[in-house]
Motif scaffolding. Structure first.
Motif, PDB file in Angstrom:
ATOM      1  N   GLU A   1     -12.579  17.448  38.803  1.00  0.00           N
ATOM      2  CA  GLU A   1     -12.192  18.645  39.437  1.00  0.00           C
ATOM      3  C   GLU A   1     -11.777  18.511  40.977  1.00  0.00           C
ATOM      4  OE1 GLU A   1     -11.969  21.704  37.910  1.00  0.00           O
ATOM      5  OE2 GLU A   1     -13.119  21.487  36.057  1.00  0.00           O
TER       6      GLU A   1
ATOM      7  N   ALA B   1      -7.078  12.545  36.236  1.00  0.00           N
ATOM      8  CA  ALA B   1      -7.265  13.638  37.180  1.00  0.00           C
ATOM      9  C   ALA B   1      -6.432  13.777  38.208  1.00  0.00           C
ATOM     10  CB  ALA B   1      -9.001  13.889  37.714  1.00  0.00           C
TER      11      ALA B   1
ATOM     12  N   GLY C   1      -7.862  17.649  38.564  1.00  0.00           N
ATOM     13  CA  GLY C   1      -7.862  17.927  36.868  1.00  0.00           C
ATOM     14  C   GLY C   1      -8.800  18.902  36.695  1.00  0.00           C
ATOM     15  N   ARG C   2      -8.630  19.452  35.502  1.00  0.00           N
ATOM     16  CA  ARG C   2      -9.978  20.356  34.718  1.00  0.00           C
ATOM     17  C   ARG C   2     -10.622  19.610  33.959  1.00  0.00           C
ATOM     18  NH1 ARG C   2      -7.156  25.485  32.266  1.00  0.00           N
ATOM     19  NH2 ARG C   2      -5.864  24.231  31.382  1.00  0.00           N
TER      20      ARG C   2
ATOM     21  N   ASP D   1      -4.394  16.159  35.052  1.00  0.00           N
ATOM     22  CA  ASP D   1      -4.337  16.284  33.465  1.00  0.00           C
ATOM     23  C   ASP D   1      -5.810  17.081  33.256  1.00  0.00           C
ATOM     24  OD1 ASP D   1      -2.292  15.035  32.637  1.00  0.00           O
ATOM     25  OD2 ASP D   1      -3.078  12.990  32.883  1.00  0.00           O
ATOM     26  N   ASN D   2      -5.720  17.676  32.191  1.00  0.00           N
ATOM     27  CA  ASN D   2      -7.020  18.052  31.596  1.00  0.00           C
ATOM     28  C   ASN D   2      -7.815  17.080  31.068  1.00  0.00           C
ATOM     29  OD1 ASN D   2      -6.191  20.729  32.204  1.00  0.00           O
ATOM     30  ND2 ASN D   2      -4.944  20.697  30.363  1.00  0.00           N
TER      31      ASN D   2
ATOM     32  N   PHE E   1      -8.495  23.340  26.233  1.00  0.00           N
ATOM     33  CA  PHE E   1      -7.147  23.138  26.717  1.00  0.00           C
ATOM     34  C   PHE E   1      -6.201  22.940  26.089  1.00  0.00           C
ATOM     35  CE2 PHE E   1     -10.658  20.761  29.499  1.00  0.00           C
ATOM     36  CZ  PHE E   1     -10.813  21.594  30.525  1.00  0.00           C
TER      37      PHE E   1
ATOM     38  N   ASN F   1       0.490  19.822  31.961  1.00  0.00           N
ATOM     39  CA  ASN F   1      -0.585  18.914  31.996  1.00  0.00           C
ATOM     40  C   ASN F   1      -0.957  18.427  30.747  1.00  0.00           C
ATOM     41  OD1 ASN F   1      -0.302  19.225  34.664  1.00  0.00           O
ATOM     42  ND2 ASN F   1      -1.933  20.767  34.922  1.00  0.00           N
TER      43      ASN F   1
ATOM     44  N   THR G   1      -3.748  16.873  27.819  1.00  0.00           N
ATOM     45  CA  THR G   1      -5.198  17.052  27.614  1.00  0.00           C
ATOM     46  C   THR G   1      -5.535  15.737  27.111  1.00  0.00           C
ATOM     47  OG1 THR G   1      -5.263  19.211  26.918  1.00  0.00           O
ATOM     48  CG2 THR G   1      -6.829  17.935  25.979  1.00  0.00           C
TER      49      THR G   1
END
Length: 337
Positions: free
Chosen positions: A47, A23, A51-52, A27-28, A77, A2, A4
């Motif tokens: 979230e 997201a 994604g984070r 992806d972060n 990340f 993923n 950032t």
């Protein structure tokens, strides 16, 4: 693995819509903006979509805050792969009615904010020889209109700055890429919170597109950053090309129509809050989301933008040329009446 992705202006509008799409790809997403309510809501959406998220309250006009946000992104990340500059502010007013400090503030956010973000991104990407910077530009960076001198000046400056940086990266044979996505009028919350000296509420000049149209172009540009710039919407193509062939005519046309076309029929509330110096969502604790108040007048897609992504660019060129010359012809006919 993923990516950032850092997005400035991520709490609303194009930045918010772009965060959602990144997201969805897993992806972060690092979200930078001033307003806490919008940031928290954007982080929750990222979230939920797979994604984070990391929300970092940041005023992009302050290079120290931007650098700190970039450090936080990489600490959370790992290396930044994509940096998207979106954040801006503006004042709707004739130039003679914009206070010097307000003009400075628009320039600091809408131009120097892009400079600060690009600097933070490149200082980390260049040693690794990879990464992409996406600048969210505007058709108004090529063709200025009345009542937006500060914003138009900033967008022109972003184009000039980015061209210089691009050629430096090319000179160094860098693997880092930088591109600009030139936007049309977009239905974002800016028109409800921009500082305005107008007698009526401000509005985008039709045709208007939904922020998801712009966001899809941003995500595509992040994955394909080798092109110098992307145009979103036939109106953007028409504006930029039309200005190349009939700038004087457009001056006269905009002088006559540019004031009314940027105002609704609603009389402005002189006491309404604006986000020039302080985020509106912090004051009210309200998340404004990606969309503004013009959903019923906004297009959910752009066929020109779809054509621009096609492997054969002739399709996009044809659509753009037809739109541009149609717009110029329409302006000529109106001018003759």
């Amino acid at each position: 693995m993923n990516r950032t992705v850092v997005i400035t202006g991520a709490s609303a509008g194009i930045g918010r819509a772009s965060a959602r799409l990144f997201a969805e790809q897993g992806d972060n997403v690092v979200l930078l903006a001033r307003g806490r309510a919008g940031l928290d809501a954007a982080a929750a959406e990222v979230e939920e979509l797979g994604g984070r998220a990391l929300a970092v309250p940041t005023d992009v006009a302050d290079h120290r805050q931007v650098e700190a946000a970039a450090d936080a992104a990489e600490e959370a990340f790992g290396p930044i792969d994509v940096w998207v500059n979106v954040a801006f502010t503006s004042v709707f007013a004739p130039f003679s009615e914009i206070a010097p400090e307000d003009f400075d503030r628009v320039t600091a956010v809408s131009y120097l904010g892009f400079v600060n973000g690009t600097r933070a991104a490149l200082s980390r990407m260049r040693p690794r020889d990879r990464g992409a910077v996406v600048q969210v530009g505007s058709a108004l960076g090529a063709r200025s209109i009345p009542l937006q001198s500060a914003y138009c000046g900033a967008k022109h400056a972003v184009n000039g700055f980015t061209e210089a940086v691009r050629t430096e990266l090319m000179h160094d044979r860098s693997g880092v890429r930088i591109t600009v996505v030139q936007m049309p009028a977009v239905n974002t919350p800016q028109f409800s919170w921009v500082r305005s000296r107008l007698s009526h509420d401000p509005q985008p000049v039709p045709p208007i597109y939904q922020p998801e149209v712009a966001a899809r172009a941003v995500v595509f540009a992040a994955a394909n950053p080798g092109r110098k710039q992307y145009y979103v919407g036939a109106s953007t193509v028409a504006t930029i090309l039309g200005n190349k062939v009939a700038a004087g005519l457009l001056d006269r046309y905009l002088a006559r129509t540019g004031y009314d076309s940027q105002q609704t029929a609603e009389v402005a509330d002189s006491g309404r809050p604006d986000n020039l110096w302080q985020p509106v969502d912090d004051a009210a604790g309200t998340d404004h989301g990606a969309h503004g108040g013009f959903d019923d007048r906004s297009a959910p897609r752009s066929y020109q933008t779809l054509a621009a992504r096609h492997p054969l660019p002739a399709a996009a060129a044809l659509v753009g040329a037809v739109a541009a010359f149609g717009a110029v012809g329409q302006a000529v006919r109106r001018h003759r009446r």
